[in-house]
Design a protein around this motif. Structure first.
Motif, PDB file in Angstrom:
ATOM      1  N   ILE A 109       0.858  -1.222   0.217  1.00 33.75           N
ATOM      2  CA  ILE A 109      -0.105   0.059  -0.002  1.00 33.75           C
ATOM      3  C   ILE A 109       0.937   1.206   0.093  1.00 33.75           C
ATOM      4  O   ILE A 109       0.355   2.326  -0.152  1.00 33.75           O
ATOM      5  N   SER A 110       2.211   1.043   0.033  1.00 32.56           N
ATOM      6  CA  SER A 110       2.973   2.142   0.283  1.00 32.56           C
ATOM      7  C   SER A 110       2.843   3.171  -0.930  1.00 32.56           C
ATOM      8  O   SER A 110       3.074   4.371  -0.759  1.00 32.56           O
ATOM      9  N   SER A 111       2.639   2.797  -2.220  1.00 30.73           N
ATOM     10  CA  SER A 111       2.414   3.587  -3.251  1.00 30.73           C
ATOM     11  C   SER A 111       1.181   4.152  -3.697  1.00 30.73           C
ATOM     12  O   SER A 111       0.735   4.815  -4.732  1.00 30.73           O
ATOM     13  N   ILE A 112       0.115   3.652  -2.781  1.00 30.77           N
ATOM     14  CA  ILE A 112      -1.210   3.731  -3.161  1.00 30.77           C
ATOM     15  C   ILE A 112      -1.544   5.286  -2.485  1.00 30.77           C
ATOM     16  O   ILE A 112      -1.238   5.686  -1.526  1.00 30.77           O
ATOM     17  N   ASP A 113      -2.004   6.242  -3.344  1.00 31.81           N
ATOM     18  CA  ASP A 113      -2.214   7.516  -3.235  1.00 31.81           C
ATOM     19  C   ASP A 113      -2.885   7.767  -1.750  1.00 31.81           C
ATOM     20  O   ASP A 113      -2.682   8.584  -0.938  1.00 31.81           O
ATOM     21  N   ALA A 114      -4.233   7.049  -1.511  1.00 39.42           N
ATOM     22  CA  ALA A 114      -5.017   7.137  -0.517  1.00 39.42           C
ATOM     23  C   ALA A 114      -5.761   5.992  -0.151  1.00 39.42           C
ATOM     24  O   ALA A 114      -6.023   5.130  -0.887  1.00 39.42           O
ATOM     25  N   MET A 115      -6.147   5.740   0.867  1.00 42.65           N
ATOM     26  CA  MET A 115      -7.082   4.714   1.682  1.00 42.65           C
ATOM     27  C   MET A 115      -7.961   5.444   2.508  1.00 42.65           C
ATOM     28  O   MET A 115      -7.726   6.321   3.033  1.00 42.65           O
ATOM     29  N   GLY A 116      -8.961   4.817   2.548  1.00 43.22           N
ATOM     30  CA  GLY A 116     -10.173   5.400   3.498  1.00 43.22           C
ATOM     31  C   GLY A 116     -11.175   4.437   3.848  1.00 43.22           C
ATOM     32  O   GLY A 116     -11.205   3.454   3.669  1.00 43.22           O
ATOM     33  N   TRP A 117     -12.146   4.977   4.801  1.00 44.02           N
ATOM     34  CA  TRP A 117     -13.331   4.159   5.115  1.00 44.02           C
ATOM     35  C   TRP A 117     -14.463   4.757   4.794  1.00 44.02           C
ATOM     36  O   TRP A 117     -14.446   6.117   5.203  1.00 44.02           O
ATOM     37  N   VAL A 150     -16.009   8.500   5.882  1.00 43.23           N
ATOM     38  CA  VAL A 150     -15.464   8.560   7.386  1.00 43.23           C
ATOM     39  C   VAL A 150     -14.391   9.222   7.355  1.00 43.23           C
ATOM     40  O   VAL A 150     -14.274  10.036   8.235  1.00 43.23           O
ATOM     41  N   ALA A 151     -13.339   8.565   6.942  1.00 41.50           N
ATOM     42  CA  ALA A 151     -11.743   9.081   6.915  1.00 41.50           C
ATOM     43  C   ALA A 151     -11.054   8.594   5.951  1.00 41.50           C
ATOM     44  O   ALA A 151     -11.280   7.828   5.343  1.00 41.50           O
ATOM     45  N   THR A 152      -9.974   9.511   5.656  1.00 40.01           N
ATOM     46  CA  THR A 152      -8.795   9.130   4.550  1.00 40.01           C
ATOM     47  C   THR A 152      -7.611   9.222   5.061  1.00 40.01           C
ATOM     48  O   THR A 152      -7.362  10.193   6.025  1.00 40.01           O
ATOM     49  N   ILE A 153      -6.651   8.532   4.628  1.00 40.23           N
ATOM     50  CA  ILE A 153      -5.294   8.851   4.940  1.00 40.23           C
ATOM     51  C   ILE A 153      -4.455   8.602   3.819  1.00 40.23           C
ATOM     52  O   ILE A 153      -4.766   7.661   2.807  1.00 40.23           O
ATOM     53  N   THR A 154      -3.626   9.465   3.502  1.00 37.94           N
ATOM     54  CA  THR A 154      -2.768   9.519   2.165  1.00 37.94           C
ATOM     55  C   THR A 154      -1.566   8.789   2.237  1.00 37.94           C
ATOM     56  O   THR A 154      -1.151   8.505   3.648  1.00 37.94           O
ATOM     57  N   SER A 155      -0.769   8.864   1.127  1.00 36.51           N
ATOM     58  CA  SER A 155       0.553   7.989   1.246  1.00 36.51           C
ATOM     59  C   SER A 155       1.635   8.625   2.080  1.00 36.51           C
ATOM     60  O   SER A 155       2.301   8.112   2.727  1.00 36.51           O
ATOM     61  N   ASP A 156       1.343  10.006   2.573  1.00 32.75           N
ATOM     62  CA  ASP A 156       2.288  10.803   3.178  1.00 32.75           C
ATOM     63  C   ASP A 156       1.798  11.051   4.511  1.00 32.75           C
ATOM     64  O   ASP A 156       1.959  12.043   5.186  1.00 32.75           O
ATOM     65  N   GLU A 157       0.678  10.538   4.752  1.00 35.44           N
ATOM     66  CA  GLU A 157      -0.059  10.061   6.249  1.00 35.44           C
ATOM     67  C   GLU A 157      -0.712  11.493   6.533  1.00 35.44           C
ATOM     68  O   GLU A 157      -1.210  11.524   7.680  1.00 35.44           O
ATOM     69  N   GLY A 158      -1.161  12.124   5.589  1.00 33.67           N
ATOM     70  CA  GLY A 158      -2.290  13.285   5.812  1.00 33.67           C
ATOM     71  C   GLY A 158      -3.633  12.512   5.836  1.00 33.67           C
ATOM     72  O   GLY A 158      -4.117  11.565   5.368  1.00 33.67           O
ATOM     73  N   THR A 159      -4.503  13.064   7.050  1.00 32.04           N
ATOM     74  CA  THR A 159      -5.697  12.539   7.232  1.00 32.04           C
ATOM     75  C   THR A 159      -6.886  13.404   7.230  1.00 32.04           C
ATOM     76  O   THR A 159      -6.349  14.732   7.395  1.00 32.04           O
ATOM     77  N   ASN A 160      -8.009  12.945   7.018  1.00 29.05           N
ATOM     78  CA  ASN A 160      -9.348  13.843   7.085  1.00 29.05           C
ATOM     79  C   ASN A 160     -10.330  12.950   7.579  1.00 29.05           C
ATOM     80  O   ASN A 160     -10.314  11.684   7.474  1.00 29.05           O
ATOM     81  N   TYR A 161     -11.304  13.729   8.459  1.00 30.59           N
ATOM     82  CA  TYR A 161     -12.333  12.993   8.856  1.00 30.59           C
ATOM     83  C   TYR A 161     -13.713  13.760   8.581  1.00 30.59           C
ATOM     84  O   TYR A 161     -13.803  14.836   8.504  1.00 30.59           O
ATOM     85  N   ALA A 162     -14.491  13.052   8.640  1.00 28.16           N
ATOM     86  CA  ALA A 162     -16.008  13.617   8.674  1.00 28.16           C
ATOM     87  C   ALA A 162     -16.165  14.154   9.819  1.00 28.16           C
ATOM     88  O   ALA A 162     -15.565  13.778  11.035  1.00 28.16           O
ATOM     89  N   ASP A 163     -17.032  15.208  10.028  1.00 24.06           N
ATOM     90  CA  ASP A 163     -17.218  16.038  11.011  1.00 24.06           C
ATOM     91  C   ASP A 163     -17.959  15.275  12.301  1.00 24.06           C
ATOM     92  O   ASP A 163     -17.532  15.425  13.202  1.00 24.06           O
ATOM     93  N   SER A 164     -18.672  14.105  11.780  1.00 25.09           N
ATOM     94  CA  SER A 164     -19.363  13.447  12.834  1.00 25.09           C
ATOM     95  C   SER A 164     -18.537  12.418  13.620  1.00 25.09           C
ATOM     96  O   SER A 164     -18.892  11.949  14.775  1.00 25.09           O
ATOM     97  N   VAL A 165     -17.052  12.205  13.235  1.00 29.18           N
ATOM     98  CA  VAL A 165     -16.305  11.499  13.768  1.00 29.18           C
ATOM     99  C   VAL A 165     -15.084  12.224  14.402  1.00 29.18           C
ATOM    100  O   VAL A 165     -14.124  11.447  14.984  1.00 29.18           O
ATOM    101  N   LYS A 166     -14.751  13.396  14.076  1.00 31.92           N
ATOM    102  CA  LYS A 166     -13.728  14.276  14.358  1.00 31.92           C
ATOM    103  C   LYS A 166     -13.667  14.028  16.049  1.00 31.92           C
ATOM    104  O   LYS A 166     -14.376  14.428  16.557  1.00 31.92           O
ATOM    105  N   GLY A 167     -12.075  13.617  16.387  1.00 29.88           N
ATOM    106  CA  GLY A 167     -12.199  13.779  17.764  1.00 29.88           C
ATOM    107  C   GLY A 167     -12.430  12.211  18.329  1.00 29.88           C
ATOM    108  O   GLY A 167     -12.082  12.147  19.588  1.00 29.88           O
ATOM    109  N   ARG A 168     -13.213  11.326  17.616  1.00 27.34           N
ATOM    110  CA  ARG A 168     -13.253   9.960  18.222  1.00 27.34           C
ATOM    111  C   ARG A 168     -12.773   9.030  17.403  1.00 27.34           C
ATOM    112  O   ARG A 168     -12.329   8.160  17.968  1.00 27.34           O
TER     113      ARG A 168
END
Length: 122
Positions: A28-36, A48-66
């Protein structure tokens, strides 16, 4: 082609925690992004959430902080730790991989897992 297999779903009471895993069939090291994503009964699919190959993350507002998404390239696995769960988190959770643009995965090399069911009781 990448095959994705989710695990870790189950039943938990409100306030509890679960950790989902998504095992990829290859590196998965070369995959641009993975998510749920998740989809509750009679509801639209939600990113719900994504993570990029350089470990950047994003979350839906409904799950942020949890919820916390992470990846272990050595194990070809993406995780999502879900804390302080609520009944409204009840859904089938699916893993996705590929190129992520804006708010969605795009392109012919987008792959999906079958999903794992999470049930949160009051």
């Amino acid at each position: 082609q990448v095959q994705l297999v989710e695990s870790g779903g189950g039943s938990v009471q409100a306030g509890g925690s679960l950790r989902l895993s998504c095992l990829a069939s290859g590196s998965i090291s070369s995959i641009d992004a993975m998510g749920w994503y998740r989809q509750a009964p009679q509801s639209a699919r939600e990113l719900v959430a994504t993570i990029t190959s350089d470990e950047g993350t994003n979350y839906a507002d409904s799950v942020k902080g949890r919820f916390t998404i992470s990846r272990d390239n050595g194990k070809n696995t993406v995780y999502m730790l879900m804390n302080s769960q609520k009944p409204e988190d009840t859904a089938v959770y699916c893993c996705a991989s590929g190129s992520f643009l804006g708010v969605r995965f795009v392109g012919p090399r987008t792959y999906w897992g079958e999903g794992t069911l999470v049930t949160v009781s009051p």
